[in-house]
Design a protein around this motif. Structure first.
Motif, mmCIF file in Angstrom:
data_model
loop_
_atom_site.group_PDB
_atom_site.id
_atom_site.type_symbol
_atom_site.label_atom_id
_atom_site.label_comp_id
_atom_site.label_asym_id
_atom_site.label_seq_id
_atom_site.Cartn_x
_atom_site.Cartn_y
_atom_site.Cartn_z
ATOM 1 N N HIS A 132 69.522 5.873 7.751
ATOM 2 C CA HIS A 132 68.561 6.293 6.714
ATOM 3 C C HIS A 132 67.150 5.834 7.104
ATOM 4 N N GLU A 133 67.030 4.558 7.464
ATOM 5 C CA GLU A 133 65.698 4.027 7.817
ATOM 6 C C GLU A 133 65.177 4.686 9.096
ATOM 7 N N HIS A 136 63.629 7.947 8.364
ATOM 8 C CA HIS A 136 62.242 7.833 7.892
ATOM 9 C C HIS A 136 61.284 7.720 9.085
ATOM 10 N N GLU A 176 63.473 10.830 0.700
ATOM 11 C CA GLU A 176 64.720 10.079 0.538
ATOM 12 C C GLU A 176 65.940 10.963 0.803
ATOM 13 N N HIS A 235 61.997 7.045 -5.659
ATOM 14 C CA HIS A 235 63.363 7.309 -5.222
ATOM 15 C C HIS A 235 64.093 8.181 -6.246
HETATM 16 ZN ZN LIG Z 1 64.437 5.533 2.069
#
Ligand SMILES: [Zn+2]
Length: 269
Positions: A132-133, A136, A176, A235
């Motif tokens: 996930h990171e 980004h 997100e 989020h």
């Molecule tokens: Zn995130």
């Protein structure tokens, strides 16, 4: 029958219109210059805050290297290779918090994992969070957020400020959803992605499959009553994220991309 017009009336009208146009042009240029100056100031501020944050982090957090945390380092490298993510540095911050984030304007971008994650997440769930990171970082959210986040504060009339505020939050929430997809591709298992999200939402209380099912039903119920809160947040609600992720996991687009990630996986074995 209009010969009685005062001789300078037309001339005065022309001068008045020219003055109005001049004022409009001047204020537009002043606004544009002001905005450009503001953007430049924001950029400098973002660079300074980034440096400050990095310095503070280095004092408190442990960089993940083959020497400091060999297992986590291997997981980070593996995840980066599978997702074809460029150079990143990962830190573990000591606080017992269930959170992770990225920052950085230039390269390499930093990924920060809080120590609390390690006591409740298994390997696959941790890989979802890392993915996930890294999503980004790979999609440019990390540096864009540092810059655009500041620009959302450009002085503007109240109505415009509200529009900017909601627009940036809307974009944050879209980011997100994209990053969750990267997390899913990294761990390759939608059940693990969902359990990681449920654990994040429940503070790690829901660990068994049964308690996770119960927690998810509760989250859906709570989130159903909190749609307005979502609009104000960076989020999306956890139940919304899980719904999006499950829908994506069932798509052909996901299967195609997962096959490519799995190819990267087998190339490394
Ligand atoms: Zn995130």
């Amino acid at each position: 029958m209009t010969d009685y017009r005062y001789p300078n009336e037309r001339l005065i009208l022309v001068v008045t219109v020219l003055l109005v146009l001049g004022v409009i042009a001047f204020t537009s240029v002043a606004t544009l210059c002001g905005s450009l100056l503001f953007v430049a100031a924001m950029l400098l501020l973002a660079l300074f805050l980034n440096w400050l944050h990095h310095s503070a982090l280095i004092r408190q957090a442990t960089p993940v290297t083959p020497q400091t945390m060999p297992q986590l380092d291997a997981l980070v490298r593996e995840t980066a290779a599978w997702l074809s993510v460029g150079n990143t540095v990962t830190y573990v911050a000591p606080a017992p918090v269930l959170n992770a984030y990225t920052f950085g304007l230039g390269g390499p971008k930093a990924i920060v994992l809080y120590a609390g994650l390690f006591s409740i997440m298994d390997r696959d769930e941790l890989q979802f969070i890392l993915g996930h990171e890294m999503g980004h970082v790979q999609l440019g959210h990390t540096w864009l957020n540092s810059l655009l986040g500041g620009m959302a504060g450009i002085p503007s009339p109240f109505g415009a400020a509200v529009i900017l505020y909601f627009a940036f939050r809307w974009w944050n929430r879209a980011c997100e959803f994209s990053a969750d997809r990267a997390g899913l591709l990294a761990c390759g298992n939608v059940n693990k992605a969902v359990s990681a999200l449920v654990k994040l939402a429940t503070g790690g209380a829901a660990r068994s499959a049964v308690s996770q099912q119960y927690a998810l039903a509760q989250l859906e119920k709570q989130d159903g009553d909190n749609q307005l809160g979502e609009l104000l947040s960076t989020h999306p609600l956890i139940a919304t994220r899980i719904q999006h992720l499950c829908r994506y996991a069932a798509s052909d687009e996901y299967r195609r991309l997962q096959a490519r990630v799995n190819q990267n996986r087998s190339d490394r074995v």
